[in-house]
Design a protein around this motif. Structure first.
Motif, PDB file in Angstrom:
ATOM      1  N   LEU A   1       0.827  -1.209   0.000  1.00 37.80           N
ATOM      2  CA  LEU A   1       0.000   0.000   0.000  1.00 37.80           C
ATOM      3  C   LEU A   1       0.855   1.251   0.000  1.00 37.80           C
ATOM      4  O   LEU A   1       0.628   2.179  -0.799  1.00 37.80           O
ATOM      5  CB  LEU A   1      -0.933  -0.013   1.214  1.00 37.80           C
ATOM      6  N   THR A   2       1.813   1.326   0.912  1.00 36.40           N
ATOM      7  CA  THR A   2       2.764   2.438   0.988  1.00 36.40           C
ATOM      8  C   THR A   2       4.131   1.843   1.279  1.00 36.40           C
ATOM      9  O   THR A   2       4.315   0.624   1.284  1.00 36.40           O
ATOM     10  CB  THR A   2       2.380   3.429   2.104  1.00 36.40           C
ATOM     11  N   ARG A   3       5.087   2.720   1.581  1.00 36.60           N
ATOM     12  CA  ARG A   3       6.440   2.231   1.844  1.00 36.60           C
ATOM     13  C   ARG A   3       6.476   1.320   3.067  1.00 36.60           C
ATOM     14  O   ARG A   3       7.270   0.402   3.120  1.00 36.60           O
ATOM     15  CB  ARG A   3       7.385   3.426   2.035  1.00 36.60           C
ATOM     16  N   ARG A   4       5.592   1.560   4.055  1.00 32.01           N
ATOM     17  CA  ARG A   4       5.624   0.776   5.292  1.00 32.01           C
ATOM     18  C   ARG A   4       4.399  -0.106   5.502  1.00 32.01           C
ATOM     19  O   ARG A   4       4.421  -0.989   6.338  1.00 32.01           O
ATOM     20  CB  ARG A   4       5.792   1.703   6.494  1.00 32.01           C
ATOM     21  N   TRP A   5       3.314   0.140   4.777  1.00 30.39           N
ATOM     22  CA  TRP A   5       2.088  -0.624   4.983  1.00 30.39           C
ATOM     23  C   TRP A   5       1.911  -1.660   3.871  1.00 30.39           C
ATOM     24  O   TRP A   5       2.039  -1.356   2.687  1.00 30.39           O
ATOM     25  CB  TRP A   5       0.879   0.305   5.018  1.00 30.39           C
ATOM     26  N   THR A   6       1.592  -2.916   4.301  1.00 33.11           N
ATOM     27  CA  THR A   6       1.382  -4.018   3.362  1.00 33.11           C
ATOM     28  C   THR A   6       0.115  -4.784   3.748  1.00 33.11           C
ATOM     29  O   THR A   6      -0.117  -5.075   4.932  1.00 33.11           O
ATOM     30  CB  THR A   6       2.577  -4.994   3.368  1.00 33.11           C
ATOM     31  N   LEU A   7      -0.679  -5.158   2.751  1.00 34.23           N
ATOM     32  CA  LEU A   7      -1.887  -5.962   2.958  1.00 34.23           C
ATOM     33  C   LEU A   7      -1.644  -7.350   2.370  1.00 34.23           C
ATOM     34  O   LEU A   7      -1.253  -7.479   1.202  1.00 34.23           O
ATOM     35  CB  LEU A   7      -3.087  -5.301   2.268  1.00 34.23           C
ATOM     36  N   GLU A   8      -1.857  -8.391   3.184  1.00 36.92           N
ATOM     37  CA  GLU A   8      -1.644  -9.768   2.737  1.00 36.92           C
ATOM     38  C   GLU A   8      -2.888 -10.600   3.017  1.00 36.92           C
ATOM     39  O   GLU A   8      -3.557 -10.412   4.049  1.00 36.92           O
ATOM     40  CB  GLU A   8      -0.440 -10.400   3.445  1.00 36.92           C
ATOM     41  N   SER A   9      -3.180 -11.530   2.103  1.00 38.26           N
ATOM     42  CA  SER A   9      -4.322 -12.422   2.291  1.00 38.26           C
ATOM     43  C   SER A   9      -4.033 -13.764   1.634  1.00 38.26           C
ATOM     44  O   SER A   9      -3.180 -13.860   0.740  1.00 38.26           O
ATOM     45  CB  SER A   9      -5.596 -11.817   1.691  1.00 38.26           C
ATOM     46  N   ARG A  10      -4.759 -14.797   2.093  1.00 41.99           N
ATOM     47  CA  ARG A  10      -4.663 -16.129   1.480  1.00 41.99           C
ATOM     48  C   ARG A  10      -5.984 -16.857   1.678  1.00 41.99           C
ATOM     49  O   ARG A  10      -6.714 -16.619   2.642  1.00 41.99           O
ATOM     50  CB  ARG A  10      -3.513 -16.949   2.092  1.00 41.99           C
ATOM     51  N   TYR A  11      -6.285 -17.780   0.734  1.00 43.48           N
ATOM     52  CA  TYR A  11      -7.511 -18.566   0.826  1.00 43.48           C
ATOM     53  C   TYR A  11      -7.300 -19.840   0.011  1.00 43.48           C
ATOM     54  O   TYR A  11      -6.630 -19.823  -1.034  1.00 43.48           O
ATOM     55  CB  TYR A  11      -8.709 -17.782   0.290  1.00 43.48           C
ATOM     56  N   GLY A  12      -7.872 -20.988   0.527  1.00 42.68           N
ATOM     57  CA  GLY A  12      -7.634 -22.260  -0.133  1.00 42.68           C
ATOM     58  C   GLY A  12      -8.863 -23.131  -0.253  1.00 42.68           C
ATOM     59  O   GLY A  12      -9.988 -22.733   0.089  1.00 42.68           O
TER      60      GLY A  12
END
Length: 377
Positions: free
Chosen positions: A350-361
């Protein structure tokens, strides 16, 4: 060491002056039997001569991280320690048959390990402290010979081969590693193809260190080409290479072995990746990993392992959709009850320090996380 609870123990030990004789130690595991005999004579000046014999008949063997085995063998051991001299041990195997047994659930899994975690107990801490306080003891001199002139057969659903040879290891001030085992024919299945052994050797040599060196070559016939598999390198990290006649690109060989054709459909491409993971779990094949990346049009092919070690490989294919969005597909050939067999994950910067992570199976298991990076100074 054999991973079995022994029962039905019955032994007879006799002493006669300087000789102790174990006339027979009978034991059972399940319905199968084993028998151990031994004798040792104490000579002048601390000299010792000993013999031992072990007979196993279809005996079950379970070891962490290894497939269940059923072993039949006759082992003879002769040991000598002359007064003030170097002990020598000669081991001979005869009539040895090792069957890889396929059981529901497989063998026991090893305890998970991590470089930052150490399992200790009170006795272990005391032993570690004592070892750290005392200087390292020199290696105990020993001259060990293993005679496999009677071939050892190893067989199961996907392999059947026999090995014979002689190995010698000597420790102490004048160390020695020499000898080799030669393949006596057989086959091994890889990627659904039966490869006939054309040449095979396992070598112990001083130059290669204590780890055995492998050199194995096997061939298989396909509708489009004759494919040769070559396994070379140390037993701890063997390298696998394929060649074909007529010549094919590396990715074409892998596709041919998995699908039977060098021009697969789109569905076959996924199967190629999944089956390649089983090979990467055992062998190092950097060239084929690169070829697989090119073939599938992905940026990253990665193999990791779950808590079960080599029994639980995780094959991942990743692609950068944009500079900020990375998508990865994971496949587990042997998932646990709380793991997806197939799952998709995404990471968005998202920005230099913010990250969005997701997973689904496929089991409906997934999560969503928002992460903030804090630089450590």
């Amino acid at each position: 060491p054999i991973g079995q609870r022994l029962k039905g123990l019955n032994a007879k030990l006799t002493l006669n002056e300087r000789t102790a004789t174990l006339e027979g130690l009978d034991f059972r595991a399940g319905d199968e039997q084993g028998r151990l005999t031994a004798a040792a004579t104490l000579g002048e000046g601390g000299a010792v001569e000993a013999t031992a014999g072990l007979r196993l008949r279809d005996f079950p063997v379970l070891a962490p991280g290894a497939p269940p085995l059923r072993v039949q063998t006759r082992i003879t051991v002769e040991a000598r320690r002359p007064a003030g001299g170097t002990p020598s041990v000669a081991v001979r195997l005869e009539g040895t048959d090792v069957e890889l047994v396929e059981l529901a659930g497989g063998g026991p899994r090893p305890i998970p390990s991590h470089p930052n975690i150490t399992y200790v107990d009170a006795q272990g801490r005391a032993a570690a402290a004592a070892a750290a306080a005392s200087p390292a003891a020199p290696a105990t001199p020993l001259d060990l010979t293993v005679d496999l002139s009677d071939p050892v057969r190893i067989h199961g659903r996907i392999l059947d081969m026999a090995w014979a040879g002689r190995l010698r290891v000597r420790t102490g001030p004048d160390p020695l590693l020499e000898g080799a085992l030669e393949a006596q024919g057989g086959f091994v299945e890889m990627l659904g193809n039966r490869f006939e052994l054309a040449d095979g050797q396992v070598t112990l040599a001083q130059a290669s260190g204590p780890m055995p060196f492998l050199r194995i070559e096997a061939k298989t016939e396909t509708p489009e080409a004759t494919v040769t598999a070559r396994i070379r390198g140390s037993a701890a990290n063997p390298k696998l290479e394929f060649a074909a006649e007529p010549a094919l690109e590396e990715s074409e060989i892998l596709t041919l072995l998995v699908t039977g054709s060098t021009t697969p459909s789109d569905e076959d491409k996924q199967i190629v990746g999944e089956q390649a993971g089983a090979l990467f779990a055992t062998f190092s094949s950097p060239r084929f990993e690169r070829a697989l990346q090119d073939k599938l049009g992905v940026d990253r092919v990665r193999l990791t392992f779950g808590e079960g070690g080599l029994e639980t490989p995780v094959l991942s294919f990743g692609k950068h959709i944009t500079r900020r969005l990375y998508v990865e597909a994971r496949y587990r050939p042997n998932p646990t009850e709380t793991e997806n067999e197939s799952e998709l994950s995404a990471r968005l910067k998202l920005t230099r320090r913010w990250t969005l992570e997701s997973r689904y199976g496929d089991l409906g298991l997934g999560d969503l996380g928002l992460y903030w990076e804090v630089p450590l100074r």
